[in-house]
Design a protein around this motif. Sequence first.
Motif, PDB file in Angstrom:
ATOM      1  N   ASP A   1     -32.836 115.902  33.200  1.00 21.92           N
ATOM      2  CA  ASP A   1     -31.722 116.859  33.215  1.00 21.92           C
ATOM      3  C   ASP A   1     -32.144 118.045  34.071  1.00 21.92           C
ATOM      4  N   TYR A   2     -31.516 118.192  35.233  1.00 17.24           N
ATOM      5  CA  TYR A   2     -31.911 119.240  36.173  1.00 17.24           C
ATOM      6  C   TYR A   2     -30.859 120.337  36.311  1.00 17.24           C
ATOM      7  N   ARG A   3     -29.948 120.424  35.361  1.00 15.16           N
ATOM      8  CA  ARG A   3     -28.899 121.439  35.474  1.00 15.16           C
ATOM      9  C   ARG A   3     -29.487 122.845  35.536  1.00 15.16           C
ATOM     10  N   ALA A   4     -30.560 123.093  34.789  1.00  9.53           N
ATOM     11  CA  ALA A   4     -31.158 124.425  34.794  1.00  9.53           C
ATOM     12  C   ALA A   4     -31.916 124.722  36.077  1.00  9.53           C
ATOM     13  N   VAL A   5     -32.274 123.683  36.822  1.00 12.70           N
ATOM     14  CA  VAL A   5     -33.028 123.875  38.066  1.00 12.70           C
ATOM     15  C   VAL A   5     -32.134 124.436  39.168  1.00 12.70           C
ATOM     16  N   LEU A   6     -30.861 124.068  39.157  1.00 13.29           N
ATOM     17  CA  LEU A   6     -29.982 124.375  40.281  1.00 13.29           C
ATOM     18  C   LEU A   6     -29.932 125.866  40.579  1.00 13.29           C
ATOM     19  N   GLY A   7     -29.791 126.661  39.554  1.00 11.03           N
ATOM     20  CA  GLY A   7     -29.659 128.096  39.753  1.00 11.03           C
ATOM     21  C   GLY A   7     -30.926 128.780  40.210  1.00 11.03           C
ATOM     22  N   LYS A   8     -32.051 128.088  40.164  1.00  8.16           N
ATOM     23  CA  LYS A   8     -33.333 128.663  40.558  1.00  8.16           C
ATOM     24  C   LYS A   8     -33.723 128.319  41.998  1.00  8.16           C
ATOM     25  N   ILE A   9     -32.882 127.569  42.694  1.00  7.74           N
ATOM     26  CA  ILE A   9     -33.185 127.182  44.071  1.00  7.74           C
ATOM     27  C   ILE A   9     -32.888 128.364  44.985  1.00  7.74           C
TER      28      ILE A   9
ATOM     29  N   SER B   1     -17.416 112.262  40.585  1.00  7.52           N
ATOM     30  CA  SER B   1     -16.159 112.880  40.994  1.00  7.52           C
ATOM     31  C   SER B   1     -16.433 114.066  41.908  1.00  7.52           C
ATOM     32  N   THR B   2     -15.367 114.534  42.549  1.00  3.31           N
ATOM     33  CA  THR B   2     -15.484 115.754  43.345  1.00  3.31           C
ATOM     34  C   THR B   2     -15.933 116.914  42.472  1.00  3.31           C
ATOM     35  N   GLY B   3     -15.574 116.878  41.194  1.00  2.00           N
ATOM     36  CA  GLY B   3     -16.008 117.929  40.278  1.00  2.00           C
ATOM     37  C   GLY B   3     -17.514 118.047  40.187  1.00  2.00           C
ATOM     38  N   THR B   4     -18.219 116.927  40.269  1.00  2.00           N
ATOM     39  CA  THR B   4     -19.682 116.973  40.264  1.00  2.00           C
ATOM     40  C   THR B   4     -20.193 117.719  41.483  1.00  2.00           C
ATOM     41  N   ALA B   5     -19.646 117.404  42.650  1.00  2.00           N
ATOM     42  CA  ALA B   5     -20.065 118.082  43.881  1.00  2.00           C
ATOM     43  C   ALA B   5     -19.805 119.574  43.801  1.00  2.00           C
ATOM     44  N   LEU B   6     -18.652 119.961  43.291  1.00  2.00           N
ATOM     45  CA  LEU B   6     -18.320 121.386  43.180  1.00  2.00           C
ATOM     46  C   LEU B   6     -19.223 122.092  42.180  1.00  2.00           C
ATOM     47  N   HIS B   7     -19.564 121.396  41.092  1.00  2.00           N
ATOM     48  CA  HIS B   7     -20.475 121.989  40.110  1.00  2.00           C
ATOM     49  C   HIS B   7     -21.842 122.265  40.729  1.00  2.00           C
ATOM     50  N   VAL B   8     -22.361 121.306  41.478  1.00  2.00           N
ATOM     51  CA  VAL B   8     -23.667 121.503  42.111  1.00  2.00           C
ATOM     52  C   VAL B   8     -23.584 122.647  43.121  1.00  2.00           C
ATOM     53  N   ARG B   9     -22.524 122.676  43.932  1.00  2.00           N
ATOM     54  CA  ARG B   9     -22.372 123.767  44.901  1.00  2.00           C
ATOM     55  C   ARG B   9     -22.326 125.130  44.215  1.00  2.00           C
ATOM     56  N   ASP B  10     -21.548 125.215  43.147  1.00  2.00           N
ATOM     57  CA  ASP B  10     -21.376 126.509  42.490  1.00  2.00           C
ATOM     58  C   ASP B  10     -22.610 126.931  41.710  1.00  2.00           C
ATOM     59  N   SER B  11     -23.511 125.977  41.414  1.00  2.00           N
ATOM     60  CA  SER B  11     -24.709 126.279  40.627  1.00  2.00           C
ATOM     61  C   SER B  11     -25.892 126.697  41.490  1.00  2.00           C
ATOM     62  N   ILE B  12     -25.900 126.319  42.768  1.00  2.00           N
ATOM     63  CA  ILE B  12     -26.998 126.661  43.676  1.00  2.00           C
ATOM     64  C   ILE B  12     -26.588 127.903  44.463  1.00  2.00           C
ATOM     65  N   PRO B  13     -27.388 128.953  44.421  1.00  2.00           N
ATOM     66  CA  PRO B  13     -26.964 130.229  45.020  1.00  2.00           C
ATOM     67  C   PRO B  13     -26.611 130.174  46.490  1.00  2.00           C
ATOM     68  N   ASN B  14     -27.287 129.375  47.283  1.00  2.00           N
ATOM     69  CA  ASN B  14     -27.070 129.383  48.736  1.00  2.00           C
ATOM     70  C   ASN B  14     -26.828 127.958  49.211  1.00  2.00           C
ATOM     71  N   ALA B  15     -25.692 127.392  48.797  1.00  2.00           N
ATOM     72  CA  ALA B  15     -25.415 125.983  49.066  1.00  2.00           C
ATOM     73  C   ALA B  15     -24.208 125.822  49.972  1.00  2.00           C
ATOM     74  N   LEU B  16     -24.324 124.884  50.904  1.00  2.00           N
ATOM     75  CA  LEU B  16     -23.239 124.488  51.788  1.00  2.00           C
ATOM     76  C   LEU B  16     -22.847 123.061  51.431  1.00  2.00           C
ATOM     77  N   LEU B  17     -21.579 122.850  51.083  1.00  2.00           N
ATOM     78  CA  LEU B  17     -21.105 121.539  50.645  1.00  2.00           C
ATOM     79  C   LEU B  17     -20.220 120.899  51.700  1.00  2.00           C
ATOM     80  N   HIS B  18     -20.511 119.626  52.006  1.00  2.00           N
ATOM     81  CA  HIS B  18     -19.628 118.777  52.794  1.00  2.00           C
ATOM     82  C   HIS B  18     -19.222 117.590  51.924  1.00  2.00           C
ATOM     83  N   ILE B  19     -17.944 117.371  51.780  1.00  2.00           N
ATOM     84  CA  ILE B  19     -17.435 116.171  51.115  1.00  2.00           C
ATOM     85  C   ILE B  19     -16.801 115.292  52.187  1.00  2.00           C
ATOM     86  N   TYR B  20     -17.319 114.071  52.307  1.00  2.00           N
ATOM     87  CA  TYR B  20     -16.796 113.141  53.302  1.00  2.00           C
ATOM     88  C   TYR B  20     -15.683 112.319  52.655  1.00  2.00           C
TER      89      TYR B  20
END
Length: 280
Positions: free
Chosen positions: A208-216, A232-251
């Motif tokens: 479980d790495y949910r707590a890691v995301l915010g520390k990147i 789902s797209t919701g997973t991608a958005l959750h990861v983007r919103d959890s990492i402070p400096n993240a750029l998301l591309h959804i193909y």
Amino acid sequence: MEHFLADDGEKIHLKISGTGRPVVLLHGWTSTHRDWSPFLEALEPAHQVFRWDARGHGGHALRTGHPPHVARMARDLHNLLDHWQLQDVALVGHSMGALTLWQYLQDYGDGRVSRVAFIDQSPRLLTDDGWAMGIYGDFDAARNRDFIRALEADFAETVLRLAAQGHNARARSRYQENAAGIVRARAFLRQLDPAPLIECWRSLTEADYRAVLGKIRVPALLVYGGASNFYSTGTALHVRDSIPNALLHIYPDVDHAPHLVERERFTRDLLDFLRRLGNE
């Protein structure tokens, strides 16, 4: 192939090519370093590229008997960086490779890391009443136990069904039609030793790495399939919103391997992301 010895004596096989800033590419579960071959021509002029066969993968029998648990693979990555004395390294992980990278960041931090990229992965694979962003949105512990029993009975077919029974209708159709790609994949999977790969799966689904995301703290590139078999797209958005400096591309309309389906686009996105290293 070249190799290095991990600190437990296991031989880790890899390919090294190119010249310049180091990039380490981490493949997915049951796969090999060959997944990254389409991107070498674009990467090698400016980057020294490291592509391993993760412990227990690529047809390399384990010498030590130590299974490819995700924490052990993260330590193998740490050993790789030590062996070649790499600094300011960019780390790119697809699927299991992304989980390995999150484990590495959890255990060792990002002091040696310049960039990270994660391809179509959830920080927690199993779902429960409070988490629906894992596999399929409804792959809980009980379902995982059934899946592991199925792996033990028929590893190759169970791995194929994992992708076929997800969200991607084309993957399901190809499996039902027994398309040529399915036949090739089945033959490849039947050559593998399932025992270490099943142990690997157990460790991935316990993580479980949910707590890691915010520390990147370093810049992160996220690439997700808009028609991922698993997420789902919701997973991608959750990861983007959890990492402070993240750029998301959804193909759009692409499965769990967006980098392999949209190779030209992924190459452009990755190179653009990596080029920023020289501008900061």
